[in-house]
Design a protein around this motif. Structure first.
Motif, PDB file in Angstrom:
ATOM      1  N   LEU A 171      51.303  41.052  27.593  1.00  0.00           N
ATOM      2  CA  LEU A 171      50.756  41.813  26.469  1.00  0.00           C
ATOM      3  C   LEU A 171      51.300  41.313  25.130  1.00  0.00           C
ATOM      4  O   LEU A 171      50.608  41.383  24.108  1.00  0.00           O
ATOM      5  CB  LEU A 171      51.082  43.299  26.657  1.00  0.00           C
ATOM      6  N   THR A 172      52.526  40.802  25.115  1.00  0.00           N
ATOM      7  CA  THR A 172      53.061  40.212  23.881  1.00  0.00           C
ATOM      8  C   THR A 172      52.278  38.967  23.518  1.00  0.00           C
ATOM      9  O   THR A 172      51.918  38.747  22.351  1.00  0.00           O
ATOM     10  CB  THR A 172      54.550  39.874  24.058  1.00  0.00           C
ATOM     11  N   MET A 173      52.013  38.128  24.507  1.00  0.00           N
ATOM     12  CA  MET A 173      51.215  36.914  24.280  1.00  0.00           C
ATOM     13  C   MET A 173      49.803  37.272  23.803  1.00  0.00           C
ATOM     14  O   MET A 173      49.263  36.649  22.885  1.00  0.00           O
ATOM     15  CB  MET A 173      51.140  36.121  25.581  1.00  0.00           C
ATOM     16  N   ALA A 174      49.204  38.297  24.402  1.00  0.00           N
ATOM     17  CA  ALA A 174      47.868  38.723  24.001  1.00  0.00           C
ATOM     18  C   ALA A 174      47.860  39.230  22.564  1.00  0.00           C
ATOM     19  O   ALA A 174      46.916  38.957  21.802  1.00  0.00           O
ATOM     20  CB  ALA A 174      47.358  39.801  24.953  1.00  0.00           C
ATOM     21  N   GLY A 213      46.396  37.871  16.633  1.00  0.00           N
ATOM     22  CA  GLY A 213      46.895  37.795  15.267  1.00  0.00           C
ATOM     23  C   GLY A 213      47.798  38.940  14.861  1.00  0.00           C
ATOM     24  O   GLY A 213      48.051  39.130  13.671  1.00  0.00           O
ATOM     25  N   LYS A 214      48.292  39.703  15.836  1.00  0.00           N
ATOM     26  CA  LYS A 214      49.156  40.847  15.536  1.00  0.00           C
ATOM     27  C   LYS A 214      50.610  40.509  15.857  1.00  0.00           C
ATOM     28  O   LYS A 214      50.894  39.832  16.843  1.00  0.00           O
ATOM     29  CB  LYS A 214      48.741  42.070  16.363  1.00  0.00           C
ATOM     30  N   ALA A 215      51.522  41.004  15.042  1.00  0.00           N
ATOM     31  CA  ALA A 215      52.945  40.895  15.367  1.00  0.00           C
ATOM     32  C   ALA A 215      53.245  41.885  16.478  1.00  0.00           C
ATOM     33  O   ALA A 215      53.044  43.094  16.304  1.00  0.00           O
ATOM     34  CB  ALA A 215      53.800  41.195  14.140  1.00  0.00           C
ATOM     35  N   PRO A 216      53.699  41.433  17.651  1.00  0.00           N
ATOM     36  CA  PRO A 216      53.917  42.358  18.779  1.00  0.00           C
ATOM     37  C   PRO A 216      55.007  43.373  18.473  1.00  0.00           C
ATOM     38  O   PRO A 216      56.058  43.037  17.920  1.00  0.00           O
ATOM     39  CB  PRO A 216      54.331  41.419  19.925  1.00  0.00           C
ATOM     40  N   ASN A 217      54.736  44.611  18.837  1.00  0.00           N
ATOM     41  CA  ASN A 217      55.691  45.684  18.548  1.00  0.00           C
ATOM     42  C   ASN A 217      56.986  45.569  19.339  1.00  0.00           C
ATOM     43  O   ASN A 217      57.955  46.268  19.025  1.00  0.00           O
ATOM     44  CB  ASN A 217      55.037  47.044  18.845  1.00  0.00           C
ATOM     45  N   ILE A 218      57.014  44.681  20.315  1.00  0.00           N
ATOM     46  CA  ILE A 218      58.238  44.559  21.115  1.00  0.00           C
ATOM     47  C   ILE A 218      59.393  44.033  20.284  1.00  0.00           C
ATOM     48  O   ILE A 218      60.560  44.136  20.681  1.00  0.00           O
ATOM     49  CB  ILE A 218      57.978  43.662  22.349  1.00  0.00           C
ATOM     50  N   LEU A 275      53.757  51.827  27.111  1.00  0.00           N
ATOM     51  CA  LEU A 275      52.615  52.585  26.595  1.00  0.00           C
ATOM     52  C   LEU A 275      52.750  52.780  25.091  1.00  0.00           C
ATOM     53  O   LEU A 275      51.764  52.669  24.346  1.00  0.00           O
ATOM     54  CB  LEU A 275      52.532  53.931  27.307  1.00  0.00           C
ATOM     55  N   LEU A 276      53.959  53.063  24.622  1.00  0.00           N
ATOM     56  CA  LEU A 276      54.188  53.281  23.193  1.00  0.00           C
ATOM     57  C   LEU A 276      53.988  51.994  22.393  1.00  0.00           C
ATOM     58  O   LEU A 276      53.406  52.022  21.302  1.00  0.00           O
ATOM     59  CB  LEU A 276      55.606  53.813  22.980  1.00  0.00           C
ATOM     60  N   LEU A 277      54.428  50.876  22.927  1.00  0.00           N
ATOM     61  CA  LEU A 277      54.369  49.620  22.184  1.00  0.00           C
ATOM     62  C   LEU A 277      52.993  48.959  22.226  1.00  0.00           C
ATOM     63  O   LEU A 277      52.537  48.398  21.221  1.00  0.00           O
ATOM     64  CB  LEU A 277      55.410  48.638  22.730  1.00  0.00           C
ATOM     65  N   PHE A 278      52.328  49.017  23.393  1.00  0.00           N
ATOM     66  CA  PHE A 278      51.101  48.246  23.572  1.00  0.00           C
ATOM     67  C   PHE A 278      49.844  49.102  23.692  1.00  0.00           C
ATOM     68  O   PHE A 278      48.729  48.567  23.606  1.00  0.00           O
ATOM     69  CB  PHE A 278      51.222  47.365  24.821  1.00  0.00           C
TER      70      PHE A 278
END
Length: 345
Positions: free
Chosen positions: A50-53, A58-63, A169-172
């Protein structure tokens, strides 16, 4: 069923089996070194995918914020120990290095055009975000309980898994995601078309397994981990730090888990809670290996992938039941051939 269908199912089974083999090896490695059944291993798979996706959209991953929070807690504990025990000054340098690393990662993620950078760089950034979570997780949740009974460690592992699912769930969010394939080309083998992504998964899995084998056989750190897995007390008497061994195995597990997620993300849609089932199938392979034998675990995981693939053709509604039922005969066989009960506690 004809030869073409059997070949396609075998291709899918081998692809899934390669991923399950990597996860089974990770489960065995962590368990033999630390006595911890790493239930949250599947979350590294989904976090990586999900981080790669997110990057490809074009989004900065919330992780990045999860990593920041964990590092801040880790550094706070390190600073407390430094002030309490008057540790060596290099402890402060380590704290500064950790904070600098997180600051650099957050800066890169918010400045780079993530959807336009090469896929190889996206993979590197994903691994750089996920892998440090492994040793920090060990430091915060398992290191204080290193000498606790195995049941306590299992309870903590289950609680951590539940927490990480909620954090996912909160991050992605609840939506699933799939990444772009590494390659769109196909190869024909007789009357069967082979997908290039399948070859990527198999080749990378083989490379990782061979690399791990060489590292454990030829390098000093690998031999130290092997010694800890064989005899924890003896390794400690030889000067091998159990803290180092625990952090190293969790880092390897996080790397293998996130790499597995990156590999399968172009093939299947993954959700925040998809990792548990994936890692559980790797656990079946580890059980076939008796939580001891690495080759048997890898073979068992590949067998799980093949059985799962052919079950989809013969009994698709029961494929999960068939896969997980595989544990029962092996448990019965091992219990019947066990002549003693070893109690380490």
């Amino acid at each position: 069923m004809n030869v073409q269908i059997a070949t396609l199912l075998g291709q899918d089974g081998l692809t899934n089996g390669a991923i399950y083999a990597l996860l089974a090896l990770s489960i065995l490695l962590v368990f033999t070194v630390t006595r911890i059944l790493l239930i949250p291993l599947g979350e590294f798979v989904t976090f990586g995918a999900l981080t790669m996706a997110a990057m490809q959209m074009g989004k900065a991953p919330n992780i990045e914020w999860l990593l920041l929070g964990l590092v801040l807690i880790d550094c706070t504990l390190d600073l407390y120990q430094y002030l309490k025990h008057r540790a060596e000054p290099k402890k402060l340098k380590v704290i500064a290095l950790k904070l600098s690393y997180v600051a650099i990662m957050i800066g890169l993620l918010n400045q780079l055009p993530l959807s336009e950078i090469p896929m190889a760089l996206q993979v590197v950034l994903t691994l750089c975000l996920i892998v440090p979570i492994g040793p920090i997780m060990y430091r915060l949740f398992f290191q204080p309980l290193a000498e606790a009974p195995a049941l306590v460690l299992l309870i903590v592992s289950i609680a951590l898994h539940v927490s990480m699912v909620g954090i996912g769930l909160l991050l992605f969010g609840p939506e699933g995601a799939r990444t772009e394939p590494f390659s769109d080309s196909n190869f024909r083998l007789g009357s069967v078309m082979l997908k290039s992504q399948t070859l990527w998964v198999i080749l990378v899995s083989i490379v990782l397994i061979v690399t791990l084998f060489i590292a454990f056989e030829r390098t000093l750190y690998g031999k130290a981990l092997r010694a800890t897995a064989v005899n924890r007390m003896g390794a400690r008497l030889q000067g091998i730090s159990p803290i180092f061994a625990g952090k190293a195995t969790f880092a390897l597990a996080a790397f293998i888990g996130s790499a597995s997620g990156i590999l399968i993300a172009p093939i299947t849609t993954l959700y925040y809670d998809s990792g548990f089932i994936i890692s559980l199938k790797g656990f079946v392979g580890a059980i076939i290996g008796g939580l001891v034998s690495y080759p048997l675990a890898a073979f068992g995981a590949i067998a799980v992938g093949m059985i799962e693939a052919f079950s989809m053709f013969w009994a698709s509604n029961y494929k999960e039941i068939i896969v997980f039922t595989l544990i029962i005969p092996f448990l019965i066989w091992r219990s019947m051939n066990s002549h003693s009960v070893e109690d380490e506690e």
